[in-house]
Scaffold this motif. Structure first.
Motif, PDB file in Angstrom:
ATOM      1  N   GLY A 293      11.894 -35.388 -12.141  1.00 14.82           N
ATOM      2  CA  GLY A 293      12.449 -35.064 -13.091  1.00 14.82           C
ATOM      3  C   GLY A 293      12.621 -33.008 -13.772  1.00 14.82           C
ATOM      4  N   GLY A 294      11.274 -33.349 -13.304  1.00 19.25           N
ATOM      5  CA  GLY A 294      10.229 -31.860 -13.469  1.00 19.25           C
ATOM      6  C   GLY A 294       9.332 -31.985 -14.842  1.00 19.25           C
ATOM      7  N   GLN A 295       8.504 -30.680 -14.449  1.00 20.73           N
ATOM      8  CA  GLN A 295       7.800 -30.271 -16.192  1.00 20.73           C
ATOM      9  C   GLN A 295       8.743 -30.148 -17.336  1.00 20.73           C
ATOM     10  OE1 GLN A 295       5.412 -27.193 -13.879  1.00 20.73           O
ATOM     11  NE2 GLN A 295       3.885 -28.841 -13.098  1.00 20.73           N
ATOM     12  N   VAL A 296       9.743 -29.854 -17.587  1.00 21.91           N
ATOM     13  CA  VAL A 296       9.934 -29.345 -18.936  1.00 21.91           C
ATOM     14  C   VAL A 296      10.269 -31.144 -19.603  1.00 21.91           C
ATOM     15  CG1 VAL A 296      12.157 -28.924 -19.791  1.00 21.91           C
ATOM     16  CG2 VAL A 296      11.121 -27.421 -17.857  1.00 21.91           C
ATOM     17  N   ASP A 297      10.711 -31.893 -18.680  1.00 16.18           N
ATOM     18  CA  ASP A 297      10.880 -33.067 -19.319  1.00 16.18           C
ATOM     19  C   ASP A 297      10.275 -33.586 -19.223  1.00 16.18           C
ATOM     20  OD1 ASP A 297      14.693 -33.871 -18.438  1.00 16.18           O
ATOM     21  OD2 ASP A 297      13.586 -31.855 -17.683  1.00 16.18           O
ATOM     22  N   TRP A 298       8.772 -33.506 -18.736  1.00 20.43           N
ATOM     23  CA  TRP A 298       7.754 -34.408 -19.063  1.00 20.43           C
ATOM     24  C   TRP A 298       7.078 -34.118 -20.315  1.00 20.43           C
ATOM     25  CZ3 TRP A 298       4.447 -37.920 -16.124  1.00 20.43           C
ATOM     26  CH2 TRP A 298       5.046 -38.666 -14.818  1.00 20.43           C
ATOM     27  N   THR A 299       6.966 -32.702 -20.559  1.00 19.60           N
ATOM     28  CA  THR A 299       6.760 -31.857 -21.650  1.00 19.60           C
ATOM     29  C   THR A 299       7.485 -32.004 -22.676  1.00 19.60           C
ATOM     30  OG1 THR A 299       5.700 -30.105 -20.241  1.00 19.60           O
ATOM     31  CG2 THR A 299       6.002 -29.733 -23.077  1.00 19.60           C
ATOM     32  N   ALA A 300       9.094 -32.697 -22.356  1.00 17.33           N
ATOM     33  CA  ALA A 300       9.378 -32.969 -23.284  1.00 17.33           C
ATOM     34  C   ALA A 300       9.037 -34.556 -23.895  1.00 17.33           C
ATOM     35  CB  ALA A 300      11.582 -32.683 -23.305  1.00 17.33           C
TER      36      ALA A 300
ATOM     37  N   SER B   2       6.024 -36.205 -23.593  1.00 13.76           N
ATOM     38  CA  SER B   2       5.039 -36.046 -24.020  1.00 13.76           C
ATOM     39  C   SER B   2       4.957 -35.581 -25.333  1.00 13.76           C
ATOM     40  CB  SER B   2       4.119 -35.707 -23.145  1.00 13.76           C
ATOM     41  OG  SER B   2       4.445 -34.164 -23.181  1.00 13.76           O
ATOM     42  N   ASN B   3       5.574 -34.043 -25.948  1.00 19.16           N
ATOM     43  CA  ASN B   3       6.037 -34.229 -27.335  1.00 19.16           C
ATOM     44  C   ASN B   3       7.204 -34.533 -27.898  1.00 19.16           C
ATOM     45  OD1 ASN B   3       3.168 -32.500 -27.335  1.00 19.16           O
ATOM     46  ND2 ASN B   3       5.187 -30.322 -26.279  1.00 19.16           N
ATOM     47  N   ALA B   4       7.481 -35.516 -26.994  1.00 19.34           N
ATOM     48  CA  ALA B   4       8.892 -36.557 -28.382  1.00 19.34           C
ATOM     49  C   ALA B   4       9.944 -35.576 -28.629  1.00 19.34           C
ATOM     50  CB  ALA B   4       8.497 -37.242 -29.578  1.00 19.34           C
ATOM     51  N   LYS B   5      10.044 -34.233 -27.765  1.00 20.58           N
ATOM     52  CA  LYS B   5      11.091 -33.722 -28.151  1.00 20.58           C
ATOM     53  C   LYS B   5      12.243 -33.797 -27.087  1.00 20.58           C
ATOM     54  CE  LYS B   5       8.244 -30.020 -29.991  1.00 20.58           C
ATOM     55  NZ  LYS B   5       7.597 -28.639 -30.617  1.00 20.58           N
ATOM     56  N   ASP B   6      13.349 -33.314 -28.053  1.00 25.02           N
ATOM     57  CA  ASP B   6      15.134 -32.890 -27.283  1.00 25.02           C
ATOM     58  C   ASP B   6      15.224 -32.015 -25.902  1.00 25.02           C
ATOM     59  OD1 ASP B   6      16.047 -35.117 -28.081  1.00 25.02           O
ATOM     60  OD2 ASP B   6      17.136 -33.586 -29.400  1.00 25.02           O
ATOM     61  N   THR B   7      15.011 -32.282 -24.745  1.00 22.83           N
ATOM     62  CA  THR B   7      15.422 -31.251 -23.633  1.00 22.83           C
ATOM     63  C   THR B   7      16.511 -30.689 -23.641  1.00 22.83           C
ATOM     64  OG1 THR B   7      16.353 -32.804 -22.051  1.00 22.83           O
ATOM     65  CG2 THR B   7      13.750 -32.564 -22.165  1.00 22.83           C
ATOM     66  N   ARG B   8      17.198 -29.464 -22.892  1.00 21.72           N
ATOM     67  CA  ARG B   8      18.256 -29.124 -22.722  1.00 21.72           C
ATOM     68  C   ARG B   8      18.650 -30.114 -22.251  1.00 21.72           C
ATOM     69  NH1 ARG B   8      16.789 -24.885 -19.426  1.00 21.72           N
ATOM     70  NH2 ARG B   8      17.367 -25.738 -17.377  1.00 21.72           N
TER      71      ARG B   8
ATOM     72  N   LYS C 119      19.919 -32.239 -23.934  1.00 24.51           N
ATOM     73  CA  LYS C 119      19.557 -33.779 -24.625  1.00 24.51           C
ATOM     74  C   LYS C 119      19.323 -34.954 -24.053  1.00 24.51           C
ATOM     75  CE  LYS C 119      20.868 -31.663 -28.928  1.00 24.51           C
ATOM     76  NZ  LYS C 119      21.734 -32.095 -30.509  1.00 24.51           N
ATOM     77  N   GLU C 120      19.235 -34.807 -22.737  1.00 32.52           N
ATOM     78  CA  GLU C 120      18.701 -36.042 -21.512  1.00 32.52           C
ATOM     79  C   GLU C 120      17.681 -36.151 -21.272  1.00 32.52           C
ATOM     80  OE1 GLU C 120      22.817 -36.766 -19.488  1.00 32.52           O
ATOM     81  OE2 GLU C 120      21.511 -34.821 -17.580  1.00 32.52           O
ATOM     82  N   ASN C 121      16.540 -36.940 -20.820  1.00 34.48           N
ATOM     83  CA  ASN C 121      15.727 -36.495 -20.279  1.00 34.48           C
ATOM     84  C   ASN C 121      15.070 -37.116 -18.899  1.00 34.48           C
ATOM     85  OD1 ASN C 121      12.514 -37.276 -19.421  1.00 34.48           O
ATOM     86  ND2 ASN C 121      11.955 -35.948 -21.300  1.00 34.48           N
ATOM     87  N   TRP C 122      15.200 -36.133 -17.801  1.00 32.15           N
ATOM     88  CA  TRP C 122      15.568 -36.552 -16.692  1.00 32.15           C
ATOM     89  C   TRP C 122      14.484 -37.626 -16.059  1.00 32.15           C
ATOM     90  CZ3 TRP C 122      17.288 -31.307 -13.496  1.00 32.15           C
ATOM     91  CH2 TRP C 122      18.461 -31.004 -14.325  1.00 32.15           C
ATOM     92  N   MET C 123      13.136 -37.320 -17.298  1.00 32.09           N
ATOM     93  CA  MET C 123      12.238 -38.292 -16.392  1.00 32.09           C
ATOM     94  C   MET C 123      12.084 -40.033 -16.869  1.00 32.09           C
ATOM     95  SD  MET C 123       8.673 -40.119 -17.850  1.00 32.09           S
ATOM     96  CE  MET C 123       7.520 -38.918 -18.572  1.00 32.09           C
ATOM     97  N   GLU C 124      12.653 -40.020 -18.199  1.00 29.98           N
ATOM     98  CA  GLU C 124      13.380 -41.094 -18.424  1.00 29.98           C
ATOM     99  C   GLU C 124      14.367 -41.748 -17.583  1.00 29.98           C
ATOM    100  OE1 GLU C 124      12.635 -42.054 -22.641  1.00 29.98           O
ATOM    101  OE2 GLU C 124      12.919 -39.964 -22.972  1.00 29.98           O
TER     102      GLU C 124
END
Length: 363
Positions: free
Chosen positions: A233-240, A242-248, A250-255
């Motif tokens: 899913g990539g670093q943007v989504d892992w960061t989101a 870990s910070n409990a924030k939305d990604t672009r 509003k779906e998290n690819w890691m999850e």
């Protein structure tokens, strides 16, 4: 430490000759020809107190130097020295001829042929595992991919939809995937918000081609195909995450990947941790937590995560290949590291045997 036969499931050896002359921006042609200017800029930034930016410029210089190597063999030699003898490397080529960033000096056929030579000359034998690649928008690329699979006997397929095509492109669905399945080969696909993107492909469209759910038509039509989502899913989504924030979007690819694997509907779906783990301090503890769970979903995920690095893209990062692999082995422990670096790759690459109970509701 125990004896583990590591497989790095994700490296690159293509050179600047396989990349459009103006990628990722026109000025790159000048920077490649004047490497001293890059180092001069880094030194200037350091003298004015911009040390962080200076370090980034130095890493860009290292990345450009790596790509300017005279052959794929030279790049392979640079990554091999970071790993124990006997490590296997899955080598993933790229076809960037259709991203409209200028001509590519050396075409895909020659890139594949050189990679075949790299495999044949590998010591020890079998340590280089070449994959073919394809851009389905180009019939010539499709024919070349089939040649690499059929005649060169490459061991898998790499696709990169972010270049500008959907993963259920008709030529993929009708010609490429069926042949991959006939040959019993695995597939690797880019799955993060970063990376190479076609010149006229906006982020919204690029994300649409790349998101995990974009593969649902492929997974449901070809459930037997061993498909790996690169980068988890990539670093943007892992960061989101870990910070409990939305990604672009509003779906998290890691999850999303965790749910698709953990739910059990897609037993031939995999993911790798390439590049993502180079933000080691932030993400390695999360990976350990995800893999150590004892519920069925966690055990399914544990059996479907692959070790990979994304060399030489990672030359833009501070940590080296050896540093990340050693730290990861220490953080995960021998059992978990062996699972992702030896056991899982053997199943994904070779169709090796495994416990099927996790996928029959008996786990």
């Amino acid at each position: 430490m125990s004896d583990i036969r590591i497989t790095n499931c994700h490296i690159h050896t293509f050179t600047a000759q396989h990349i459009p002359r103006s990628f990722p921006f026109p000025a790159i042609r000048f920077l490649r020809s004047e490497p001293g200017l890059v180092l001069g800029l880094a030194k200037f930034l350091r003298t004015i107190g911009q040390e962080h930016i200076s370090e980034q410029v130095v890493r860009l210089h290292q990345f450009l130097l790596q790509g300017s190597q005279p052959s794929q063999a030279h790049i392979l030699a640079d990554v091999v020295r970071h790993y124990p003898r006997g490590t296997r490397f899955v080598v993933l080529p790229m076809d960037m001829s259709k991203i409209e960033r200028g001509p590519v000096p050396v075409g895909l056929k020659d890139q594949h042929d050189e990679l075949a030579q790299l495999r044949d000359a590998a010591e020890p034998a079998g340590s280089v595992v070449p994959f073919a690649t394809v851009d389905p928008r180009d019939p010539v690329s499709v024919a070349e991919c089939l040649r690499a699979l059929n005649e060169l006997e490459f061991k898998g397929l790499k696709i990169y939809p972010r270049l500008g095509f959907a993963p259920d492109n008709p030529l993929l669905m009708q010609q490429i995937y069926p042949r991959v399945i006939e040959l019993g080969l695995p597939v690797m696909t880019h799955c993060s918000r970063g990376g190479v993107q076609g010149r006229y492909v906006c982020d919204y469209k690029g994300d649409g081609y790349t998101r995990p759910h974009a593969y649902l038509p492929v997974l449901r039509k070809f459930p037997q195909m061993r498909l790996c989502f690169a980068h988890f899913g990539g670093q943007v989504d892992w960061t989101a995450y870990s910070n409990a924030k939305d990604t672009r979007g509003k779906e998290n690819w890691m999850e999303q990947i965790r749910e698709m694997i953990g739910g059990g509907e897609f037993p031939n779906l995999w993911t790798d941790i390439s590049y993502t783990m180079f933000h080691f301090e932030a993400f390695a503890p999360i990976l350990r937590m995800l893999l150590k769970g004892d519920d069925v979903a966690s055990r399914r995920l544990r059996s479907r995560v692959l070790f990979g690095s994304d060399f030489y893209m990672t030359r833009q990062e501070e940590l080296s290949e050896r540093a990340v692999s050693i730290r990861l082995r220490n953080t995960l422990g021998e059992e978990l590291f062996k699972q992702i670096a030896q056991t899982n790759p053997e199943v994904w690459l070779d169709g090796g045997s495994e416990d099927k109970s996790l996928w029959t509701g008996l786990g």
